[in-house]
Design a protein around this motif. Structure first.
Motif, PDB file in Angstrom:
ATOM      1  N   PHE A  86      56.241  13.059 -14.848  1.00  0.00           N
ATOM      2  CA  PHE A  86      56.299  11.773 -15.540  1.00  0.00           C
ATOM      3  C   PHE A  86      54.887  11.419 -16.005  1.00  0.00           C
ATOM      4  O   PHE A  86      53.922  11.662 -15.283  1.00  0.00           O
ATOM      5  CB  PHE A  86      56.755  10.642 -14.602  1.00  0.00           C
ATOM      6  N   GLU A  87      54.789  10.835 -17.190  1.00  0.00           N
ATOM      7  CA  GLU A  87      53.486  10.297 -17.592  1.00  0.00           C
ATOM      8  C   GLU A  87      53.685   9.097 -18.497  1.00  0.00           C
ATOM      9  O   GLU A  87      54.752   8.913 -19.088  1.00  0.00           O
ATOM     10  CB  GLU A  87      52.621  11.365 -18.271  1.00  0.00           C
ATOM     11  N   GLY A  88      52.642   8.276 -18.565  1.00  0.00           N
ATOM     12  CA  GLY A  88      52.674   7.091 -19.429  1.00  0.00           C
ATOM     13  C   GLY A  88      53.870   6.209 -19.120  1.00  0.00           C
ATOM     14  O   GLY A  88      54.165   5.932 -17.958  1.00  0.00           O
ATOM     15  N   GLU A  89      54.566   5.779 -20.176  1.00  0.00           N
ATOM     16  CA  GLU A  89      55.665   4.826 -20.000  1.00  0.00           C
ATOM     17  C   GLU A  89      56.889   5.429 -19.315  1.00  0.00           C
ATOM     18  O   GLU A  89      57.791   4.696 -18.915  1.00  0.00           O
ATOM     19  CB  GLU A  89      56.052   4.215 -21.359  1.00  0.00           C
ATOM     20  N   GLN A  90      56.924   6.773 -19.168  1.00  0.00           N
ATOM     21  CA  GLN A  90      58.006   7.380 -18.377  1.00  0.00           C
ATOM     22  C   GLN A  90      57.974   6.872 -16.930  1.00  0.00           C
ATOM     23  O   GLN A  90      58.996   6.852 -16.253  1.00  0.00           O
ATOM     24  CB  GLN A  90      57.853   8.907 -18.367  1.00  0.00           C
ATOM     25  N   LEU A  91      56.764   6.444 -16.505  1.00  0.00           N
ATOM     26  CA  LEU A  91      56.609   5.923 -15.142  1.00  0.00           C
ATOM     27  C   LEU A  91      57.419   4.647 -14.931  1.00  0.00           C
ATOM     28  O   LEU A  91      57.743   4.294 -13.800  1.00  0.00           O
ATOM     29  CB  LEU A  91      55.127   5.623 -14.869  1.00  0.00           C
ATOM     30  N   TYR A  92      57.743   3.943 -16.030  1.00  0.00           N
ATOM     31  CA  TYR A  92      58.514   2.704 -15.921  1.00  0.00           C
ATOM     32  C   TYR A  92      59.894   2.961 -15.325  1.00  0.00           C
ATOM     33  O   TYR A  92      60.556   2.040 -14.870  1.00  0.00           O
ATOM     34  CB  TYR A  92      58.672   2.028 -17.290  1.00  0.00           C
ATOM     35  N   GLN A  93      60.308   4.231 -15.324  1.00  0.00           N
ATOM     36  CA  GLN A  93      61.590   4.577 -14.704  1.00  0.00           C
ATOM     37  C   GLN A  93      61.477   4.615 -13.183  1.00  0.00           C
ATOM     38  O   GLN A  93      62.485   4.619 -12.482  1.00  0.00           O
ATOM     39  CB  GLN A  93      62.064   5.947 -15.208  1.00  0.00           C
ATOM     40  N   LEU A  94      60.233   4.654 -12.675  1.00  0.00           N
ATOM     41  CA  LEU A  94      60.029   4.766 -11.223  1.00  0.00           C
ATOM     42  C   LEU A  94      59.445   3.507 -10.596  1.00  0.00           C
ATOM     43  O   LEU A  94      59.616   3.284  -9.400  1.00  0.00           O
ATOM     44  CB  LEU A  94      59.076   5.939 -10.909  1.00  0.00           C
ATOM     45  N   ILE A  95      58.705   2.726 -11.369  1.00  0.00           N
ATOM     46  CA  ILE A  95      58.026   1.543 -10.794  1.00  0.00           C
ATOM     47  C   ILE A  95      58.381   0.282 -11.579  1.00  0.00           C
ATOM     48  O   ILE A  95      58.630   0.353 -12.784  1.00  0.00           O
ATOM     49  CB  ILE A  95      56.481   1.720 -10.768  1.00  0.00           C
ATOM     50  N   PRO A  96      58.390  -0.865 -10.879  1.00  0.00           N
ATOM     51  CA  PRO A  96      58.738  -2.120 -11.570  1.00  0.00           C
ATOM     52  C   PRO A  96      57.534  -2.800 -12.234  1.00  0.00           C
ATOM     53  O   PRO A  96      57.717  -3.720 -13.024  1.00  0.00           O
ATOM     54  CB  PRO A  96      59.281  -2.987 -10.426  1.00  0.00           C
ATOM     55  N   GLN A  97      56.317  -2.373 -11.929  1.00  0.00           N
ATOM     56  CA  GLN A  97      55.130  -3.005 -12.517  1.00  0.00           C
ATOM     57  C   GLN A  97      55.030  -2.655 -13.997  1.00  0.00           C
ATOM     58  O   GLN A  97      55.430  -1.574 -14.412  1.00  0.00           O
ATOM     59  CB  GLN A  97      53.840  -2.538 -11.809  1.00  0.00           C
TER      60      GLN A  97
END
Lengths: 143, 121
Positions: free
Chosen positions: A7-18
């Motif tokens: 995961f990188e960049g905005e793909q991380l939004y799938q894992l974290i709520p921040q």
């Protein structure tokens, strides 16, 4: 250590709520049942940068969000939204150095135990194999 | 010091001990991302706020080099906790200061307890 990026960049939004401006994880390299390897490229416009370095709250938040990404991964796999999580306790946190802008932080989170939504983790953050932060943390996950 | 996150309403410094009354600013941009649905003060920003107050007490920029223990016992929202009380104790040690802090609501509900070490930055 692997350099494959999951995961990188905005793909991380799938894992974290921040969300921005306080997103402090830019990469996830590996997730297992007990560990996650994450990273953060320290950019000039990071809200926790001062005098050309990432300061203490940014480092601590990076570790907390790496743990959140670990907790969020099974939710992602199940097709659900990342849960809210909070730091419950920080212990034995040692900051060895403040990394300069442009540094690539590399963090390994290890899950020690998980009981009733409370995860106890250990964390180690390095830059080019030089220790930056080590700590223990308790994270509450709101399911 | 993060000027958009809090302001100091009152401060009393007595040697190694200090008391601050802090105003939590609801318009801080950090709440856009923490979290989009609900504004909750990030624990790390509260830690940074405590460090900023310690810098006022000792009169020099500080590095938070070690946290022995930090317990976060209540979620701080700027709506629910517009004012917070901070009790600080700073004890001189070889490398800098040992810092003991308690962050509380105005009704003395404990939000955060911090035992740490700070060194001159």
């Amino acid at each position: 250590m692997t350099d494959t990026v999951l995961f990188e960049g905005e793909q991380l939004y799938q894992l974290i709520p921040q969300r921005e401006p306080i997103v402090m994880v830019s990469h996830v390299y590996q997730v297992t049942d007990t560990d996650i390897e994450s990273g953060l490229l320290v950019k000039q416009d990071n809200m926790f940068c001062a005098n050309g370095c990432l300061t203490e709250p940014g480092l601590i938040e990076h570790i907390a969000q790496s743990a959140a990404a670990f907790a969020g991964y099974p939710f992602f796999v199940a097709g659900k939204q990342a849960p809210l999580g909070y730091i419950g306790e920080i212990k034995k946190l040692r900051i060895h150095a403040l990394p300069a802008v442009g540094s690539q932080l590399r963090t390994r989170i290890h899950l020690v135990s998980e009981v009733m939504g409370i995860s106890l983790i250990t964390a180690e953050t390095t830059v080019n194999d030089t220790p930056i932060v080590t700590c223990q943390m308790k994270i509450f996950i709101n399911e | 010091m993060r000027k958009d996150f809090f302001s100091i309403e009152k401060q009393e410094i007595n040697g190694s001990e200090a008391y601050f009354l802090l105003h939590m600013l609801p318009d801080s941009p950090v709440y856009k991302g923490h979290f989009p649905e609900k504004a909750i003060a990030p624990g790390v920003c509260n830690i940074e706020m405590i460090k900023s107050c310690a810098e006022v007490v000792v009169g020099t920029p500080l590095l938070l080099s070690y946290i022995a223990q930090c317990r976060l016992t209540a979620l701080v929202t700027p709506e629910q906790y517009p004012l917070l009380q901070l009790h600080l104790q700073l004890v001189s040690i070889e490398t800098g200061w040992k810092l003991i802090a308690k962050l509380m609501s105005t009704t003395d509900e404990v939000c955060m307890e911090l035992k740490a070490e700070v060194t001159p930055a």
